[in-house]
Design an enzyme around this catalytic site. Sequence first.
Site, mmCIF file in Angstrom:
data_model
loop_
_atom_site.group_PDB
_atom_site.id
_atom_site.type_symbol
_atom_site.label_atom_id
_atom_site.label_comp_id
_atom_site.label_asym_id
_atom_site.label_seq_id
_atom_site.Cartn_x
_atom_site.Cartn_y
_atom_site.Cartn_z
ATOM 1 C CG HIS A 21 -0.305 -0.001 2.542
ATOM 2 N ND1 HIS A 21 0.053 1.148 3.217
ATOM 3 C CD2 HIS A 21 0.047 -1.023 3.360
ATOM 4 C CE1 HIS A 21 0.599 0.832 4.385
ATOM 5 N NE2 HIS A 21 0.602 -0.485 4.492
ATOM 6 C CD GLU A 75 -2.771 -1.865 5.615
ATOM 7 O OE1 GLU A 75 -2.796 -2.867 6.340
ATOM 8 O OE2 GLU A 75 -2.322 -0.759 6.013
ATOM 9 C CG ASP A 96 3.073 0.446 8.013
ATOM 10 O OD1 ASP A 96 2.833 -0.246 7.014
ATOM 11 O OD2 ASP A 96 2.253 0.607 8.950
ATOM 12 C CG ASP A 123 -2.992 3.739 2.598
ATOM 13 O OD1 ASP A 123 -2.447 2.748 2.077
ATOM 14 O OD2 ASP A 123 -3.869 3.655 3.491
ATOM 15 C CD GLU A 125 1.323 -4.082 6.027
ATOM 16 O OE1 GLU A 125 1.961 -3.413 6.859
ATOM 17 O OE2 GLU A 125 0.373 -3.622 5.376
#
EC number: 3.5.1.18
Length: 385
Positions: free
Chosen positions: A70, A137, A103, A72, A166
Amino acid sequence: MTSRASAVLELTRELIRRASVTPEDAGCLDLIEHRLRAVGMRVERRRVGEVDNLFARHGESGPHLMLLGHTDVVPPGPLEEWTSPPFEPTERNGCLFGRGAADMKSSVAAFVVALEHYLHEQPDHSGIVSLLLTSDEEGPAEHGVRVMVPWLQDQGLLPDACLIGEPSSLETLGDNVRIGRRGSIQAILSVRGRQGHTAYADPADNPAHRAGPLLAALGQLDFEDGDAHFPPTRLQISNVQAGTGAENVTPGELKVLFNLRNNPNSPADVLEARLRALIEANDPGPWTLDWRVSGVPFGPATGRLPAVVDAVCRSQLGRAPVQDTGGGTSDGRFLGPLGIPCVELGPVNRTIHRIDECIGLDELERLPGLYHGIIAGYLSGSEEG
């Protein structure tokens, strides 16, 4: 610094500069799309509501490995508390600082660089390699991978296995990987009473009094459903709300918000029935229960992907990662329950969602090589490419 290391550093910096707080993508996918098309990947963009999604693939048939991530990030919080601005990538003390550094803009950048190198070396590879990215996400996760999975299913493009970037590592890169996740259930219990003056109200009308034994019972629940791969289901009360704020008014309603992290041995419907029975047994008065499943437990991953990840970590990092199912939720919750093996491998998660989020430059340098090795190993049919 090798070309791969310099490439991942520069791309990570470019992504951090884009303030892509959920659901904003802020141009991250435009940058990535341009690079993926340049190495021959077919790219499809789907915007659902305010959310941007990208699916890119290369190859026609055979085993299909998907990379999932992701663009975002969570909000940066108080800007004055950051040592350097959150959207200005800054290097100091051997680390790269910025919101999304761990992240997971570093993993996204490493995915892209790994794909570039792999497709340059193996343009006629066997199998299919794909990349699915979303800007939804960290938020509600309603218009990202949740809607992309049915679309992929309709297109006949669901993967055979999924590598998720992740931040799974605990102390050093690759010391820990996730091979599944617990589910997540959010519940709101409302107990009705009768508002009144504290001097005259009947204690039996006060929902805070009546719900006392129930709150204690909720806090003492022991599910005893753990196994070799999953810890026991846990319930945590997150909020208790009642009253008007006045000192001399009893509450007309009490709300208890609690979250359950459940493993596959305790499905959501079984847990709901148990909780409703517990509420009835403690007789708090008139009540309602709002029950929302935000993630279904999945795993443990089996098949080739966990073995390939293990072999690549042993070869490149000199360690076998611990395989666990801890942490919160990830977008693997939309693929794992379909029987697709999902493995999460990414940076150290010590600073994620915190002020001064960062990734070690040595970690960042190694990430593309890990992902390259996993892609090559999985598609070639060997443990390591």
